[in-house]
Scaffold this motif. Structure first.
Motif, PDB file in Angstrom:
ATOM      1  N   GLN A  29       0.833  -1.210   0.000  1.00 26.51           N
ATOM      2  CA  GLN A  29       0.000   0.000   0.000  1.00 26.51           C
ATOM      3  C   GLN A  29       0.866   1.257   0.000  1.00 26.51           C
ATOM      4  OE1 GLN A  29      -2.768  -0.561   3.413  1.00 26.51           O
ATOM      5  NE2 GLN A  29      -4.293  -0.006   1.878  1.00 26.51           N
ATOM      6  N   LEU A  30       1.905   1.248   0.807  1.00 25.91           N
ATOM      7  CA  LEU A  30       2.739   2.439   0.958  1.00 25.91           C
ATOM      8  C   LEU A  30       3.559   2.775  -0.277  1.00 25.91           C
ATOM      9  CD1 LEU A  30       4.068   2.268   4.613  1.00 25.91           C
ATOM     10  CD2 LEU A  30       2.801   4.129   3.561  1.00 25.91           C
ATOM     11  N   VAL A  31       4.078   1.764  -0.969  1.00 24.01           N
ATOM     12  CA  VAL A  31       5.012   2.074  -2.059  1.00 24.01           C
ATOM     13  C   VAL A  31       4.338   2.377  -3.391  1.00 24.01           C
ATOM     14  CG1 VAL A  31       6.898   0.802  -0.969  1.00 24.01           C
ATOM     15  CG2 VAL A  31       5.492  -0.326  -2.713  1.00 24.01           C
ATOM     16  N   LYS A  32       3.088   1.967  -3.545  1.00 22.86           N
ATOM     17  CA  LYS A  32       2.406   2.240  -4.814  1.00 22.86           C
ATOM     18  C   LYS A  32       2.295   3.743  -5.032  1.00 22.86           C
ATOM     19  CE  LYS A  32      -1.388  -0.172  -5.597  1.00 22.86           C
ATOM     20  NZ  LYS A  32      -2.491  -1.155  -5.565  1.00 22.86           N
ATOM     21  N   GLY A  33       2.761   4.176  -6.198  1.00 24.26           N
ATOM     22  CA  GLY A  33       2.727   5.591  -6.534  1.00 24.26           C
ATOM     23  C   GLY A  33       3.951   6.368  -6.096  1.00 24.26           C
ATOM     24  N   LYS A  34       4.842   5.720  -5.367  1.00 27.92           N
ATOM     25  CA  LYS A  34       6.058   6.381  -4.902  1.00 27.92           C
ATOM     26  C   LYS A  34       7.177   6.193  -5.927  1.00 27.92           C
ATOM     27  CE  LYS A  34       4.762   7.233  -0.475  1.00 27.92           C
ATOM     28  NZ  LYS A  34       3.327   7.132  -0.594  1.00 27.92           N
ATOM     29  N   THR A  35       8.099   7.128  -5.949  1.00 30.15           N
ATOM     30  CA  THR A  35       9.286   6.941  -6.771  1.00 30.15           C
ATOM     31  C   THR A  35      10.121   5.835  -6.128  1.00 30.15           C
ATOM     32  OG1 THR A  35      10.659   8.531  -5.562  1.00 30.15           O
ATOM     33  CG2 THR A  35       9.341   9.393  -7.420  1.00 30.15           C
ATOM     34  N   VAL A  36      11.037   5.279  -6.906  1.00 30.68           N
ATOM     35  CA  VAL A  36      11.935   4.258  -6.367  1.00 30.68           C
ATOM     36  C   VAL A  36      12.709   4.822  -5.175  1.00 30.68           C
ATOM     37  CG1 VAL A  36      14.022   2.922  -6.873  1.00 30.68           C
ATOM     38  CG2 VAL A  36      12.105   2.926  -8.496  1.00 30.68           C
ATOM     39  N   GLU A  37      13.169   6.075  -5.298  1.00 29.30           N
ATOM     40  CA  GLU A  37      13.919   6.690  -4.208  1.00 29.30           C
ATOM     41  C   GLU A  37      13.055   6.813  -2.955  1.00 29.30           C
ATOM     42  OE1 GLU A  37      13.793   8.008  -7.375  1.00 29.30           O
ATOM     43  OE2 GLU A  37      15.783   7.291  -7.917  1.00 29.30           O
ATOM     44  N   GLU A  38      11.788   7.208  -3.122  1.00 29.88           N
ATOM     45  CA  GLU A  38      10.891   7.317  -1.976  1.00 29.88           C
ATOM     46  C   GLU A  38      10.633   5.947  -1.354  1.00 29.88           C
ATOM     47  OE1 GLU A  38       8.063  11.134  -3.140  1.00 29.88           O
ATOM     48  OE2 GLU A  38       7.693   9.204  -4.132  1.00 29.88           O
ATOM     49  N   ALA A  39      10.426   4.940  -2.193  1.00 28.67           N
ATOM     50  CA  ALA A  39      10.187   3.581  -1.688  1.00 28.67           C
ATOM     51  C   ALA A  39      11.391   3.090  -0.886  1.00 28.67           C
ATOM     52  CB  ALA A  39       9.879   2.632  -2.849  1.00 28.67           C
ATOM     53  N   LEU A  40      12.587   3.342  -1.382  1.00 28.91           N
ATOM     54  CA  LEU A  40      13.804   2.946  -0.660  1.00 28.91           C
ATOM     55  C   LEU A  40      13.957   3.727   0.645  1.00 28.91           C
ATOM     56  CD1 LEU A  40      16.248   2.540  -3.678  1.00 28.91           C
ATOM     57  CD2 LEU A  40      15.320   0.708  -2.230  1.00 28.91           C
ATOM     58  N   HIS A  41      13.572   4.993   0.623  1.00 27.93           N
ATOM     59  CA  HIS A  41      13.602   5.830   1.829  1.00 27.93           C
ATOM     60  C   HIS A  41      12.652   5.256   2.890  1.00 27.93           C
ATOM     61  CE1 HIS A  41      14.186   9.471   4.181  1.00 27.93           C
ATOM     62  NE2 HIS A  41      12.878   9.704   4.178  1.00 27.93           N
ATOM     63  N   TYR A  42      11.456   4.850   2.456  1.00 23.44           N
ATOM     64  CA  TYR A  42      10.512   4.212   3.381  1.00 23.44           C
ATOM     65  C   TYR A  42      11.102   2.919   3.941  1.00 23.44           C
ATOM     66  CZ  TYR A  42       6.340   7.123   3.106  1.00 23.44           C
ATOM     67  OH  TYR A  42       5.449   8.146   3.243  1.00 23.44           O
ATOM     68  N   ALA A  43      11.703   2.113   3.081  1.00 23.25           N
ATOM     69  CA  ALA A  43      12.279   0.841   3.527  1.00 23.25           C
ATOM     70  C   ALA A  43      13.387   1.065   4.549  1.00 23.25           C
ATOM     71  CB  ALA A  43      12.796   0.043   2.336  1.00 23.25           C
ATOM     72  N   ASP A  44      14.241   2.044   4.285  1.00 26.22           N
ATOM     73  CA  ASP A  44      15.326   2.364   5.210  1.00 26.22           C
ATOM     74  C   ASP A  44      14.763   2.784   6.566  1.00 26.22           C
ATOM     75  OD1 ASP A  44      18.130   2.969   5.931  1.00 26.22           O
ATOM     76  OD2 ASP A  44      17.430   5.054   5.894  1.00 26.22           O
ATOM     77  N   ASN A  45      13.749   3.623   6.548  1.00 23.35           N
ATOM     78  CA  ASN A  45      13.153   4.093   7.787  1.00 23.35           C
ATOM     79  C   ASN A  45      12.351   3.003   8.490  1.00 23.35           C
ATOM     80  OD1 ASN A  45      13.455   7.169   8.533  1.00 23.35           O
ATOM     81  ND2 ASN A  45      13.585   6.973   6.312  1.00 23.35           N
ATOM     82  N   PHE A  46      11.754   2.087   7.714  1.00 25.67           N
ATOM     83  CA  PHE A  46      11.058   0.970   8.333  1.00 25.67           C
ATOM     84  C   PHE A  46      12.057   0.101   9.099  1.00 25.67           C
ATOM     85  CE2 PHE A  46       9.088  -3.214   8.541  1.00 25.67           C
ATOM     86  CZ  PHE A  46       7.832  -2.888   9.034  1.00 25.67           C
ATOM     87  N   SER A  47      13.216  -0.129   8.502  1.00 26.10           N
ATOM     88  CA  SER A  47      14.264  -0.893   9.192  1.00 26.10           C
ATOM     89  C   SER A  47      14.685  -0.189  10.478  1.00 26.10           C
ATOM     90  CB  SER A  47      15.478  -1.090   8.284  1.00 26.10           C
ATOM     91  OG  SER A  47      15.160  -1.964   7.234  1.00 26.10           O
ATOM     92  N   LYS A  48      14.814   1.134  10.414  1.00 26.25           N
ATOM     93  CA  LYS A  48      15.161   1.895  11.624  1.00 26.25           C
ATOM     94  C   LYS A  48      14.089   1.718  12.697  1.00 26.25           C
ATOM     95  CE  LYS A  48      17.710   5.648   9.385  1.00 26.25           C
ATOM     96  NZ  LYS A  48      17.663   7.097   9.052  1.00 26.25           N
ATOM     97  N   MET A  49      12.809   1.799  12.283  1.00 27.97           N
ATOM     98  CA  MET A  49      11.719   1.640  13.238  1.00 27.97           C
ATOM     99  C   MET A  49      11.757   0.254  13.878  1.00 27.97           C
ATOM    100  SD  MET A  49       7.600   2.239  12.726  1.00 27.97           S
ATOM    101  CE  MET A  49       7.310   0.838  11.633  1.00 27.97           C
ATOM    102  N   MET A  50      12.088  -0.765  13.081  1.00 25.09           N
ATOM    103  CA  MET A  50      12.154  -2.128  13.610  1.00 25.09           C
ATOM    104  C   MET A  50      13.279  -2.293  14.615  1.00 25.09           C
ATOM    105  SD  MET A  50       9.685  -3.923  12.456  1.00 25.09           S
ATOM    106  CE  MET A  50       8.764  -2.420  12.731  1.00 25.09           C
ATOM    107  N   LEU A  51      14.307  -1.478  14.499  1.00 26.11           N
ATOM    108  CA  LEU A  51      15.441  -1.543  15.424  1.00 26.11           C
ATOM    109  C   LEU A  51      15.268  -0.595  16.611  1.00 26.11           C
ATOM    110  CD1 LEU A  51      18.319  -1.731  12.778  1.00 26.11           C
ATOM    111  CD2 LEU A  51      17.400  -3.603  14.198  1.00 26.11           C
ATOM    112  N   GLY A  52      14.105   0.089  16.657  1.00 23.53           N
ATOM    113  CA  GLY A  52      13.834   1.008  17.755  1.00 23.53           C
ATOM    114  C   GLY A  52      14.550   2.334  17.614  1.00 23.53           C
ATOM    115  N   GLU A  53      15.021   2.635  16.412  1.00 21.11           N
ATOM    116  CA  GLU A  53      15.730   3.891  16.163  1.00 21.11           C
ATOM    117  C   GLU A  53      14.740   4.957  15.700  1.00 21.11           C
ATOM    118  OE1 GLU A  53      18.710   2.957  13.244  1.00 21.11           O
ATOM    119  OE2 GLU A  53      19.692   1.495  14.541  1.00 21.11           O
TER     120      GLU A  53
END
Length: 144
Positions: free
Chosen positions: A79-103
């Protein structure tokens, strides 16, 4: 009931809603990007297909088997990545990983329903479940 308990209960209901009624479940046909990944630790499996055109994720679908965390995360991610640029999708993924690590995550990121997975950070063994679909998406958009 404390505010934390109410929030935990709300987050659990959002996760179970995506698990029981996944969004974007299925396979995209034609010449789309396909990524298959698994989490050997617990047996989660994902088959992700992406349609990326002109640097934009036009569509994303998934199939798979796994726990409620991994399958709801895949639903939320698509749901989140549809309509996003590749750069935005990667930015979300990076931040999701941070959230999973409690950062701390960047202020410009709105995870919408995926915010419900923030509590997974308390359970290190489940982090791979939550990030499986996101890792598949990262791999997929980098193929284009």
């Amino acid at each position: 009931m404390s505010m934390n308990n109410k929030l935990d209960q709300l987050y659990r209901s959002v996760i179970m809603d995506h698990y029981k009624s996944p969004r974007n479940k299925g396979v995209l046909e034609d010449n789309n990007i396909t990524v298959d990944m698994n989490n050997p630790t617990c047996g989660d499996v994902i088959h992700l297909t992406l349609q990326v055109e002109d640097g934009v994720v036009k569509d994303a679908r998934f199939e798979g088997e796994g726990c409620s965390i991994s399958m709801s995360s895949a639903s939320m991610m698509t749901q989140l990545v549809k309509g996003k640029t590749v750069e935005e999708a990667l930015h979300y993924a990076d931040n999701f990983s941070k959230m999973m690590l409690g950062e701390d995550v960047d202020d410009d990121v709105d995870f919408d329903d995926a915010e419900a997975l923030s509590g997974v950070a308390k359970f290190p063994a489940r982090i791979k479940c939550a990030t499986l679909a996101w890792k598949a998406m990262e791999q997929g958009v980098q193929q284009k």
